[in-house]
Design a protein around this motif. Structure first.
Motif, PDB file in Angstrom:
ATOM      1  N   PRO A 230     -14.651  11.137  10.319  1.00 36.26           N
ATOM      2  CA  PRO A 230     -13.472  10.284  10.530  1.00 36.26           C
ATOM      3  C   PRO A 230     -12.761  10.010   9.206  1.00 36.26           C
ATOM      4  O   PRO A 230     -13.401   9.933   8.159  1.00 36.26           O
ATOM      5  N   ALA A 231     -11.437   9.885   9.278  1.00 38.40           N
ATOM      6  CA  ALA A 231     -10.686   9.479   8.088  1.00 38.40           C
ATOM      7  C   ALA A 231     -10.857   7.977   7.898  1.00 38.40           C
ATOM      8  O   ALA A 231     -11.081   7.246   8.852  1.00 38.40           O
ATOM      9  N   THR A 232     -10.771   7.543   6.649  1.00 36.21           N
ATOM     10  CA  THR A 232     -10.953   6.115   6.380  1.00 36.21           C
ATOM     11  C   THR A 232      -9.722   5.546   5.689  1.00 36.21           C
ATOM     12  O   THR A 232      -9.798   5.087   4.555  1.00 36.21           O
ATOM     13  N   PHE A 233      -8.604   5.569   6.403  1.00 38.28           N
ATOM     14  CA  PHE A 233      -7.409   4.930   5.847  1.00 38.28           C
ATOM     15  C   PHE A 233      -7.594   3.419   5.789  1.00 38.28           C
ATOM     16  O   PHE A 233      -6.883   2.720   5.092  1.00 38.28           O
ATOM     17  N   ASP A 234      -8.578   2.919   6.588  1.00 36.46           N
ATOM     18  CA  ASP A 234      -8.813   1.481   6.603  1.00 36.46           C
ATOM     19  C   ASP A 234      -9.731   1.021   5.481  1.00 36.46           C
ATOM     20  O   ASP A 234     -10.068  -0.159   5.396  1.00 36.46           O
ATOM     21  N   ASP A 235     -10.137   1.939   4.613  1.00 34.03           N
ATOM     22  CA  ASP A 235     -10.882   1.552   3.416  1.00 34.03           C
ATOM     23  C   ASP A 235      -9.998   0.590   2.604  1.00 34.03           C
ATOM     24  O   ASP A 235      -8.836   0.905   2.331  1.00 34.03           O
ATOM     25  N   PRO A 236     -10.541  -0.571   2.225  1.00 33.41           N
ATOM     26  CA  PRO A 236      -9.700  -1.543   1.486  1.00 33.41           C
ATOM     27  C   PRO A 236      -9.086  -0.961   0.219  1.00 33.41           C
ATOM     28  O   PRO A 236      -7.971  -1.348  -0.173  1.00 33.41           O
ATOM     29  N   ILE A 237      -9.793  -0.014  -0.421  1.00 34.06           N
ATOM     30  CA  ILE A 237      -9.244   0.581  -1.647  1.00 34.06           C
ATOM     31  C   ILE A 237      -7.972   1.382  -1.329  1.00 34.06           C
ATOM     32  O   ILE A 237      -7.023   1.403  -2.113  1.00 34.06           O
ATOM     33  N   VAL A 238      -7.958   2.028  -0.151  1.00 24.63           N
ATOM     34  CA  VAL A 238      -6.750   2.766   0.243  1.00 24.63           C
ATOM     35  C   VAL A 238      -5.573   1.802   0.341  1.00 24.63           C
ATOM     36  O   VAL A 238      -4.485   2.057  -0.181  1.00 24.63           O
ATOM     37  N   ALA A 239      -5.822   0.662   0.982  1.00 20.90           N
ATOM     38  CA  ALA A 239      -4.759  -0.343   1.113  1.00 20.90           C
ATOM     39  C   ALA A 239      -4.275  -0.805  -0.259  1.00 20.90           C
ATOM     40  O   ALA A 239      -3.071  -0.928  -0.495  1.00 20.90           O
ATOM     41  N   GLU A 240      -5.231  -1.012  -1.153  1.00 19.24           N
ATOM     42  CA  GLU A 240      -4.836  -1.465  -2.495  1.00 19.24           C
ATOM     43  C   GLU A 240      -3.992  -0.408  -3.212  1.00 19.24           C
ATOM     44  O   GLU A 240      -3.031  -0.735  -3.906  1.00 19.24           O
ATOM     45  N   ALA A 241      -4.386   0.859  -3.029  1.00 27.01           N
ATOM     46  CA  ALA A 241      -3.624   1.934  -3.688  1.00 27.01           C
ATOM     47  C   ALA A 241      -2.213   2.028  -3.118  1.00 27.01           C
ATOM     48  O   ALA A 241      -1.242   2.244  -3.851  1.00 27.01           O
ATOM     49  N   VAL A 242      -2.096   1.838  -1.788  1.00 26.01           N
ATOM     50  CA  VAL A 242      -0.765   1.852  -1.174  1.00 26.01           C
ATOM     51  C   VAL A 242       0.055   0.680  -1.702  1.00 26.01           C
ATOM     52  O   VAL A 242       1.234   0.823  -2.048  1.00 26.01           O
ATOM     53  N   GLU A 243      -0.601  -0.487  -1.805  1.00 23.45           N
ATOM     54  CA  GLU A 243       0.087  -1.671  -2.352  1.00 23.45           C
ATOM     55  C   GLU A 243       0.571  -1.410  -3.777  1.00 23.45           C
ATOM     56  O   GLU A 243       1.672  -1.808  -4.156  1.00 23.45           O
TER      57      GLU A 243
END
Lengths: 432, 304, 288
Positions: A230-243
């Motif tokens: 599964p992809a893990t776009f919900d990884d908090p680090i992903v969110a931080e990188a997008v931010e």
């Protein structure tokens, strides 16, 4: 003996048999090679044209019994061309393949099993690990690394100085990276801080994934269902990188130019000296070498959140012998040569990062600090292993590009993450 | 083609001669059977399988078709978008093409020159033309921004490739620029067959310009009109490259056409069987649309 | 009232109307040409200049770099141009002959199933081509025609046929019966009528078919790529794509523009040579 595994192939050309019976014609069997040198067809996407042509010439000079014939296929359509060819029985003898595609092709039985042969190579433990594992399915090896292309940061030292930054010190953290881009963006409307092709999935994963990896996050789950995780776009680090990127967009370090770029303007205005930072690979260093820009530029690793953390996307090509190749032994002969000292040194001379870690220092890093940075990246390279890599990340209409469009250039990062995760889950479930 | 307007009802030849007709269409039918019908049957078979690009296909019956209309919302949306695009572009091309044809109809060297100029963009391939326009509208390196800023205008182009309707306008502009000259040529050869005497007679009877267009010209060139519309509408319903290269589906895959989605499914997700099913759906849709057009446009005045 | 249309017709030839005709023509022509001229100018710009912000209108310094790179002998452009020429001209010849015959059959005769067959012919216009290529490759392979320029030519011909047969059917069915009957009565054979009377009458249709078939086969990319596997057999659009689109889909804008200009030349030549047949009164005279 040239043994071809025909059972797997025959099922995949059921279509062919149907057609043949309709027409009442018989398909040609693999033609027997007449006397004289064996002609080995080697396919590559157009990226590889320069070095493959040069390598083939070199090889043909020293090998009388085997002559390599390169065929260059346009980048965009490489996988459809190769898939159609293997499926219908018109396969080449050797195929160079973007390493992200290797898990899919290998898992579908497109390539000959070369586990034992690779194991016997004297340098089998020195092959670029990230790329080597792309060709392994269920413990069996189907491809070997051929060329490395790792993502690193290219930055314009002149613009750094103009923006009041230290040109000799590349950004070492996310924050420094964002600050530098924003500062350069403020130099005027003709200047851009950072550019990446957010409309192109392959470009985005090449540049975005390392930011996530360097900060300790990931875009694929590890440990479960190894070929279709599964992809893990919900990884908090992903969110931080997008931010992080979203913040740069809001502060002028990143522009809508990046949002609409489908890759066709990958380097942005870097070459004309109007772009501060771009993440690119060894091919770009070669390109900048042939037409030197009139400014100084530096090459540095892609940073994480704390200084010293770095990561890189291990791009590049692997070599496989397609099922249906009439010359498996000769093809292996070429694969051995292509990964050997002579070929890898010749590639290094052209600026391509060698896939042999034992050669990196002597033939590549020694070329200068910019090359040393690429070597360092190669040692820290990583690449997503999934039979769905294209659909999850490279697809311009897939979840990663959607996340960039709506997250980085939108105003609701959590919603963009949710949407991307949902699409990705659908893709993974469908292939299961 | 140009003679299609000659207003004489032909009684076709007697049935005993029909073998000549059959014989003369046979080369075409042979080629079409081998290289279109046979592959089409194979594609139908593929559509009933879970057919990955490589590897072993498994028969799954109509599952692909069910999926197309249930879980795959992108496909349904793409069909709707394709229809919207077709509904917009078809009249633009037809009316524009007809206007250009009327414009360049008058004899003389200048007409020939204009004709050539209007036709010229058509010789550029679709992919090349799309790339070209992608570059034109690029807000940082494209010539449109160069021209506007040279005149001191600060044109905000940021939405052009980001939002749905502006993106569609860019595509429609490109397609119009590229294709309209060809429609002009087709309609022009139809116009050539409208006898000048009839137009003069109508004019003497007091028919105005519009009246002459709708009651004399268009009815007389009906076969050409039908052909142009069938061709244009099928082409628009199969639109792909212009969106694949210019809007790339932005925003949120809202500008994906049906064929674009078929390409994506087949060569990015490697689901060739599913792609085949979607292709069959599109073929059926196009056949229905064409059948309706032929029935509707032909009316009673023309046989078969 | 009755004289009004006559006088307006005379007016049309007066300078005043003519001026507006010219103005309209020139304005429209500029709209069509500006993109092409911009493109032509860009072929003389350097790679760096093409990436510059804001962009330049006229080349800052003229460079032939793009042209040199395109015509670099190692680029294989000559070979691929030859291949394209062979395939395109072959397609044109085959398409014109087959569609003229079929147009004659469909346009002049009525037989059982002709309506259905014509609809099957049209269906070729209506199928998404991308997926069909996979089975098409299998069929061609079965015929021993994969990786073969003649095979590509056959495929191209088949997919030009729907449109071209449509044109030719219209052209043939528009010919008044009286002409044929008179000729037959004069002792012409049916073949004679076809060759000597009909063919001159349907020239505009043939010209349109020829132009259409040439342009499409000259610019076609995907089928050629899937059906051909030898570098020496690649057609021009494939070679151009190899050159123009690099890593990550980076477009070499200079080469793209130059490639477009080069591939346009033969198309324009063909159009220029053939377009006079559209307006020559050849057929309005004969049809009377």
């Amino acid at each position: 003996m040239l043994r071809i595994n025909r059972t797997r192939l025959s099922s995949s050309v059921a279509l062919g048999i149907a057609a043949v019976s309709v027409l009442g014609l018989s398909a040609c069997a693999t033609e027997e090679s007449a006397s004289g040198p064996v002609e080995l067809t080697v396919w590559s996407r157009s990226d590889g044209e320069l070095y493959l042509t040069a390598l083939a010439e070199e090889y043909n000079k020293t090998h009388e019994d085997i002559q390599v014939k390169p065929v260059i296929i346009p980048n965009h359509d490489y996988q459809s061309k190769l898939g159609n060819a293997i499926g219908s029985g018109d396969a080449p003898d050797v195929a160079a393949l973007d390493d992200v595609l290797a898990p899919y092709f290998a898992s579908k039985g497109a390539f000959v099993d070369i586990t034992d042969r690779v194991g016997e190579l004297p340098y089998s433990d020195d092959l670029n690990e990230a790329q080597q594992s792309q060709g392994v399915v269920d413990g069996k090896t189907y491809t070997v690394p051929f060329t490395s292309d790792n993502s690193v940061m290219f930055y314009n030292k002149n613009l750094f100085a103009q923006a009041g930054l230290d040109p000799e010190k590349a950004p070492e953290t996310w924050q420094e990276f964002a600050d530098a881009a924003n500062a350069i963006g403020k130099l005027g409307p003709d200047y851009t801080g950072y550019h990446f092709s957010a409309g192109c999935g392959g470009c985005t994963v090449f540049t975005f994934a390392p930011l996530v990896w360097a900060a300790g996050g990931d875009i694929l789950a590890s440990g479960e269902n190894e070929s279709n995780p599964p992809a893990t776009f919900d990884d908090p680090i992903v969110a931080e990188a997008v931010e992080l990127l979203n913040g740069m967009y809001l502060n002028g370090g990143l522009t809508t130019q990046s949002q609409v770029d489908d890759g066709s303007n990958y380097g942005g205005s870097f070459e004309s000296g109007q772009l501060g930072i771009v993440f690119s690979g060894s091919f770009y260093l070669t390109q900048l070498g042939t037409t030197p820009p009139d400014f100084d530029f530096g090459v540095a690793p892609i940073p994480g959140k704390t200084a010293g953390d770095i990561a890189s996307f291990a791009g590049g090509d692997v070599l496989g012998i397609p099922e249906g190749s009439g010359h498996v032994d000769e093809a292996w002969e070429f694969l051995t040569w292509a990964t050997g000292d002579e070929a890898q040194t010749a590639l290094a001379e052209q600026g391509i990062t060698p896939v042999r870690t034992d050669l990196l220092e002597s033939v590549y890093s020694s070329k200068g600090p910019q090359f040393a940075a690429l070597s360092e990246a190669a040692m820290n390279g990583k690449v997503p292993y999934s039979i769905q890599e294209l659909a999850l990340f490279n697809d311009a209409n897939g979840p990663l590009v959607g996340l960039m469009q709506n997250g980085v250039f939108g105003d609701d990062v959590p919603a963009a993450i949710d949407a991307a995760q949902k699409t990705a889950d659908g893709i993974v479930a469908n292939a299961g | 083609m140009s003679v299609d307007a000659v207003p004489i009802r032909r009684s076709r030849r007697r049935r005993s001669d029909s073998w000549i007709g059959v014989a003369s269409i046979s080369p075409a039918i042979l080629l079409i059977t081998v290289l279109f019908v046979v592959p089409l049957v194979l594609m139908l078979w593929m559509s009933l399988n879970n057919w990955s690009f490589l590897g072993k296909p498994t028969f799954i019956g109509l599952e692909n078709y069910v999926r197309a209309f249930t879980t795959d919302t992108t496909f349904v949306n793409s069909i709707v978008f394709t229809l919207v695009y077709t509904v917009i572009i078809t009249p633009i091309l037809f009316v524009g093409g007809l206007a250009l044809a009327l414009f360049v109809k008058r004899p003389g060297k200048a007409s020939g020159l204009f004709r050539t100029i209007f036709f010229t963009p058509y010789v550029v391939g679709f992919a090349a033309a799309s790339f070209l326009w992608l570059w034109f509208v690029n807000d940082s390196v494209g010539p449109i921004s160069a021209a506007t800023s040279a005149f001191g205008i600060d044109l905000d182009q940021t939405s052009w490739l980001v939002e749905k309707w502006p993106g569609l306008v860019v595509v429609i502009t490109m397609v119009t620029w590229k294709v309209i000259g060809f429609q002009m040529i087709l309609l022009l050869s139809g116009l050539q067959g409208v006898p000048e005497e009839l137009l003069e007679a109508a004019a003497i009877d007091g028919a105005g310009w519009f009246r002459r267009l709708f009651s004399v010209i268009l009815p007389l060139m009906k076969p050409t009109v039908i052909m142009v519309l069938v061709f244009s509408i099928s082409g628009s319903l199969l639109a792909f490259e212009q969106f694949f290269l210019i809007t790339t589906g932005r925003p949120n895959n809202e500008t994906i056409t049906a064929v674009y989605w078929i390409y994506n499914v087949s060569f990015t997700k490697f689901e060739l069987g599913y792609g085949a099913a979607l292709s069959v759906v599109m073929l059926v849709l196009l056949l229905v649309v064409t059948a309706i057009q032929l029935k509707f446009l032909k009316g009673r005045s023309d046989e078969d | 009232m009755k004289t009004e249309p006559l006088s307006s017709r005379r007016l049309r030839r007066k300078p005043f109307v003519s001026v507006w005709w010219w103005v309209t023509g020139i304005v429209l022509s500029s709209l069509f040409l500006i993109p092409l001229v911009t493109m032509l100018l860009s072929t003389f710009k350097s790679r760096t200049e093409l990436g510059m912000k804001p962009p330049t209108l006229l080349p800052r310094e003229l460079t032939l770099d793009n042209w040199q790179r395109l015509f670099d002998p190692s680029a294989g452009l000559i070979q691929s141009t030859m291949n394209s020429a062979i395939v395109s001209l072959g397609t044109v010849a085959l398409t014109v002959v087959v569609s003229a015959l079929a147009g004659y059959g469909f346009g002049r005769f009525r037989f059982r199933g002709s309506g259905v067959l014509f609809f099957v012919v049209l269906a070729g216009l209506m199928v998404p081509f991308t997926v069909l290529l996979t089975p098409l490759l299998v069929v061609l392979r079965g015929m021993g025609l994969s990786n073969n320029l003649f095979g590509v030519m056959l495929v191209y011909t088949v997919y030009q046929l729907p449109f071209c047969i449509f044109i030719m059917r219209n052209a043939f069915s528009g010919i008044p019966n009286e002409i044929e009957e008179a000729a037959l009565m004069d002792g012409c054979t049916r073949v004679g009528v076809f060759r000597r009377i009909f063919i001159p009458l349907v020239i505009p249709g043939i010209v349109t078919s020829a132009i259409f078939a040439f342009l499409n086969s000259w610019n076609e990319f995907l089928a050629a790529l899937v059906l051909l596997t030898d570098q020496e057999k690649f057609t021009l659009p494939i070679m151009l794509a190899v050159r123009q689109v690099g890593k990550f889909g980076t477009v070499d804008w200079g080469l793209l523009d130059t490639g477009i200009v080069v591939s346009m030349i033969p198309c324009l030549l063909i159009f220029f040579l053939l377009q006079r047949y559209y307006v020559s009164g050849i057929f309005s005279g004969a049809a009377k």
